[in-house]
Design a protein around this motif. Structure first.
Motif, PDB file in Angstrom:
ATOM      1  N   PRO A   1      10.112  10.183   1.703  1.00  0.00           N
ATOM      2  CA  PRO A   1       9.522  11.338   1.690  1.00  0.00           C
ATOM      3  C   PRO A   1       9.779  10.864   0.400  1.00  0.00           C
ATOM      4  N   SER A   2       9.543  11.388  -1.008  1.00  0.00           N
ATOM      5  CA  SER A   2       9.119  10.645  -1.878  1.00  0.00           C
ATOM      6  C   SER A   2      10.306  11.157  -2.809  1.00  0.00           C
ATOM      7  N   THR A   3      10.533  12.671  -2.663  1.00  0.00           N
ATOM      8  CA  THR A   3      11.406  13.022  -2.948  1.00  0.00           C
ATOM      9  C   THR A   3      12.557  14.130  -2.376  1.00  0.00           C
ATOM     10  N   LEU A   4      13.832  14.388  -1.467  1.00  0.00           N
ATOM     11  CA  LEU A   4      14.866  15.234  -1.182  1.00  0.00           C
ATOM     12  C   LEU A   4      15.188  16.302  -2.209  1.00  0.00           C
ATOM     13  N   HIS A   5      15.571  17.188  -1.898  1.00  0.00           N
ATOM     14  CA  HIS A   5      15.816  18.526  -2.378  1.00  0.00           C
ATOM     15  C   HIS A   5      16.917  19.268  -1.458  1.00  0.00           C
ATOM     16  N   LEU A   6      17.954  19.304  -1.508  1.00  0.00           N
ATOM     17  CA  LEU A   6      19.170  19.702  -0.742  1.00  0.00           C
ATOM     18  C   LEU A   6      19.459  21.378  -1.279  1.00  0.00           C
ATOM     19  N   LYS A   7      19.597  22.153  -1.318  1.00  0.00           N
ATOM     20  CA  LYS A   7      20.334  23.271  -1.475  1.00  0.00           C
ATOM     21  C   LYS A   7      21.249  24.077  -0.978  1.00  0.00           C
ATOM     22  N   HIS A   8      22.050  25.405  -1.184  1.00  0.00           N
ATOM     23  CA  HIS A   8      22.608  25.919  -0.346  1.00  0.00           C
ATOM     24  C   HIS A   8      23.323  25.601   0.812  1.00  0.00           C
ATOM     25  N   ILE A   9      23.765  24.044   1.540  1.00  0.00           N
ATOM     26  CA  ILE A   9      23.572  23.646   2.944  1.00  0.00           C
ATOM     27  C   ILE A   9      25.186  24.074   3.138  1.00  0.00           C
ATOM     28  N   ASP A  10      25.453  24.481   4.179  1.00  0.00           N
ATOM     29  CA  ASP A  10      26.568  24.824   4.906  1.00  0.00           C
ATOM     30  C   ASP A  10      27.073  24.234   6.143  1.00  0.00           C
ATOM     31  N   ASN A  11      28.275  23.421   6.674  1.00  0.00           N
ATOM     32  CA  ASN A  11      27.740  22.593   7.902  1.00  0.00           C
ATOM     33  C   ASN A  11      26.864  22.496   8.270  1.00  0.00           C
ATOM     34  N   CYS A  12      26.448  21.771   8.280  1.00  0.00           N
ATOM     35  CA  CYS A  12      25.637  20.875   8.632  1.00  0.00           C
ATOM     36  C   CYS A  12      25.505  19.327   8.803  1.00  0.00           C
ATOM     37  N   GLU A  13      24.424  18.975   9.262  1.00  0.00           N
ATOM     38  CA  GLU A  13      23.952  17.051   9.565  1.00  0.00           C
ATOM     39  C   GLU A  13      22.138  17.004   9.042  1.00  0.00           C
ATOM     40  N   ILE A  14      22.479  16.513   8.153  1.00  0.00           N
ATOM     41  CA  ILE A  14      21.691  16.091   7.804  1.00  0.00           C
ATOM     42  C   ILE A  14      20.920  14.754   7.808  1.00  0.00           C
ATOM     43  N   LEU A  15      20.173  14.211   8.671  1.00  0.00           N
ATOM     44  CA  LEU A  15      19.698  12.715   8.332  1.00  0.00           C
ATOM     45  C   LEU A  15      18.435  12.105   8.034  1.00  0.00           C
ATOM     46  N   CYS A  16      18.392  11.143   7.100  1.00  0.00           N
ATOM     47  CA  CYS A  16      16.997  11.217   6.167  1.00  0.00           C
ATOM     48  C   CYS A  16      16.185   9.996   6.148  1.00  0.00           C
ATOM     49  N   GLY A  17      15.086   9.619   6.923  1.00  0.00           N
ATOM     50  CA  GLY A  17      15.045   7.825   6.131  1.00  0.00           C
ATOM     51  C   GLY A  17      14.886   7.573   4.811  1.00  0.00           C
ATOM     52  N   PRO A  18      14.318   6.565   4.274  1.00  0.00           N
ATOM     53  CA  PRO A  18      14.547   6.424   3.002  1.00  0.00           C
ATOM     54  C   PRO A  18      13.724   7.287   2.299  1.00  0.00           C
ATOM     55  N   ILE A  19      14.282   7.645   0.820  1.00  0.00           N
ATOM     56  CA  ILE A  19      13.501   8.317   0.405  1.00  0.00           C
ATOM     57  C   ILE A  19      12.882   7.466  -0.741  1.00  0.00           C
ATOM     58  N   SER A  20      11.563   7.395  -1.745  1.00  0.00           N
ATOM     59  CA  SER A  20      11.169   6.305  -2.733  1.00  0.00           C
ATOM     60  C   SER A  20      11.756   6.151  -3.839  1.00  0.00           C
ATOM     61  N   THR A  21      12.044   7.805  -4.273  1.00  0.00           N
ATOM     62  CA  THR A  21      13.205   7.960  -5.532  1.00  0.00           C
ATOM     63  C   THR A  21      14.025   8.323  -5.718  1.00  0.00           C
ATOM     64  N   SER A  22      14.378  10.035  -5.651  1.00  0.00           N
ATOM     65  CA  SER A  22      15.620  10.481  -5.846  1.00  0.00           C
ATOM     66  C   SER A  22      16.131  11.592  -5.048  1.00  0.00           C
ATOM     67  N   VAL A  23      17.329  11.389  -4.597  1.00  0.00           N
ATOM     68  CA  VAL A  23      18.233  12.852  -3.908  1.00  0.00           C
ATOM     69  C   VAL A  23      18.532  13.945  -4.868  1.00  0.00           C
ATOM     70  N   PHE A  24      18.174  15.316  -4.426  1.00  0.00           N
ATOM     71  CA  PHE A  24      19.295  15.798  -5.480  1.00  0.00           C
ATOM     72  C   PHE A  24      20.021  17.140  -4.711  1.00  0.00           C
ATOM     73  N   VAL A  25      21.320  16.867  -4.917  1.00  0.00           N
ATOM     74  CA  VAL A  25      21.916  18.179  -3.672  1.00  0.00           C
ATOM     75  C   VAL A  25      22.441  18.510  -4.574  1.00  0.00           C
ATOM     76  N   ASP A  26      22.884  20.070  -3.902  1.00  0.00           N
ATOM     77  CA  ASP A  26      23.023  20.959  -5.608  1.00  0.00           C
ATOM     78  C   ASP A  26      23.804  22.275  -3.707  1.00  0.00           C
ATOM     79  N   GLN A  27      25.122  22.780  -4.081  1.00  0.00           N
ATOM     80  CA  GLN A  27      25.622  23.459  -3.478  1.00  0.00           C
ATOM     81  C   GLN A  27      25.669  23.525  -1.842  1.00  0.00           C
ATOM     82  N   CYS A  28      26.331  22.562  -1.530  1.00  0.00           N
ATOM     83  CA  CYS A  28      26.581  22.303  -0.183  1.00  0.00           C
ATOM     84  C   CYS A  28      27.823  21.662   0.320  1.00  0.00           C
ATOM     85  N   GLN A  29      28.575  22.393   1.502  1.00  0.00           N
ATOM     86  CA  GLN A  29      29.844  22.535   1.876  1.00  0.00           C
ATOM     87  C   GLN A  29      29.577  21.903   3.284  1.00  0.00           C
ATOM     88  N   HIS A  30      30.990  21.389   3.396  1.00  0.00           N
ATOM     89  CA  HIS A  30      30.929  20.779   4.688  1.00  0.00           C
ATOM     90  C   HIS A  30      30.351  20.408   5.508  1.00  0.00           C
TER      91      HIS A  30
END
Length: 338
Positions: free
Chosen positions: A213-242
């Motif tokens: 992906p070009s970018t990856l945005h994660l918002k309001h993530i709770d008790n998840c497992e997230i696996l992602c291949g190489p991102i070309s630019t940036s990852v922005f994470v907000d409100q992620c827990q457990h």
């Protein structure tokens, strides 16, 4: 008097020797100061060149974005593609220049890039609006249908109870998963390559994103497992827990996050802000096309700053931030179920 002549000669010799040493020390001091001055001049010239080039290129990208709304859809897509490529190159230019930039200059440039990325996303949404945005709720009949008959947009999620699927247009605006729980989700490289991916309002989910992906945005993530291949630019994470994240990218910015483990490959320095109990380890997720995806994303697999984290809430020089740490080797995951 003659008996004292050898002592006098020795005294004169010692004085001359001291004078010569002082003279030599002065010469060395002058040379050292000159070298420091020359090095300072070289560094200043490098910084000045960086600032001129960086902000000049940023202005050119902003000009492209300003012209997008006034052109037809095809021209806008081409201009946005050019702006995206230029932004990727600008991030690489910053990453390669951190060796001589001050912390202040690094932060200012990174903030400018983040603002530019936000502007790029907003301009894309205005110039190339999504064709559809639908809430898809599985009916009872669908629950009874065989897996092969499931809506492909749900990616075979075993326990989807009410999903939000964002479909981009032909130019690939945005895709992802939203408002889902207790689901196993996946997207292929064909679905996410060179796109902005948004994962939001997910709980108790496992998400596998294969591709670049070009970018990856994660918002309001709770008790998840997230696996992602190489991102070309940036990852922005907000409100992620457990949660547990496995990410490879150029830049990671994490806000308002707690009790989360990050298996990271990042070519710049990761940034956290308003975070607590976030821990890091090297990226260890793998899938057959991973090596090819690293090349496609433009990431150097041998350059990983996973343990170099800047905490914007912790400015005490020489004292480690209490808000993040390293996952002990004995506790790190080396295998991941698909």
């Amino acid at each position: 008097m003659e008996a004292n002549e050898p002592g006098d000669h020795n005294g004169v010799f010692k004085v001359k020797e001291r004078l010569q040493k002082r003279h030599q020390a002065r010469i060395e001091d002058v040379e050292r100061r000159k070298e420091e001055k020359d090095n300072h001049a070289v560094t200043k010239e490098s910084v000045d060149n960086f600032l001129s080039t960086f902000y000049g290129e940023r202005a050119a990208i902003e000009d492209l974005l300003c012209r997008c709304p006034g052109v037809d859809r095809k021209a806008a897509a081409e201009m946005l593609e050019e702006a995206t490529n230029k932004t990727v190159q600008l991030q690489k230019f910053l990453n390669d220049s951190v060796v001589f930039l001050t912390t202040y200059d690094q932060r200012q440039a990174q903030a400018a890039l983040q603002k530019l990325q936000t502007c790029l996303t907003e301009t894309r949404e205005r110039a190339l609006p999504k064709k559809k945005f639908a809430f898809r709720a599985r009916s009872k009949a669908a629950d009874k249908a065989p897996e092969s008959a499931m809506d492909p947009l749900n990616d075979g999620a075993a326990e989807n109870r009410g999903s939000t699927q964002m479909d981009g247009d032909a130019g690939g605006v945005q895709c992802g998963f939203s408002h889902m729980s207790n689901a196993v989700l996946a997207k292929t490289a064909e679905e996410i390559n060179k796109k902005d991916v948004l994962l939001s309002n997910l709980s108790n989910c496992k998400v596998c994103l294969y591709g670049t992906p070009s970018t990856l945005h994660l918002k309001h993530i709770d008790n998840c497992e997230i696996l992602c291949g190489p991102i070309s630019t940036s990852v922005f994470v907000d409100q992620c827990q457990h949660s547990t994240l496995a990410l490879a990218c150029q830049q990671l910015r994490t806000h308002n996050t707690s009790d989360t483990r990050v298996y990271l490959h990042v070519t710049s320095r990761a940034i956290i802000e308003d975070c607590h109990r976030v821990s890091f380890a090297p990226f260890s997720w793998s899938y057959p096309a991973l090596e090819d995806d690293f090349r496609a994303a433009g990431l150097d697999p041998d350059r990983n700053n996973w343990d170099r984290v800047d905490d914007f809430n912790w400015l005490a020089a020489g004292t480690p931030s209490p808000n993040w740490g390293i996952i002990p080797k004995a506790e790190r995951r080396s295998t991941w179920e698909a």
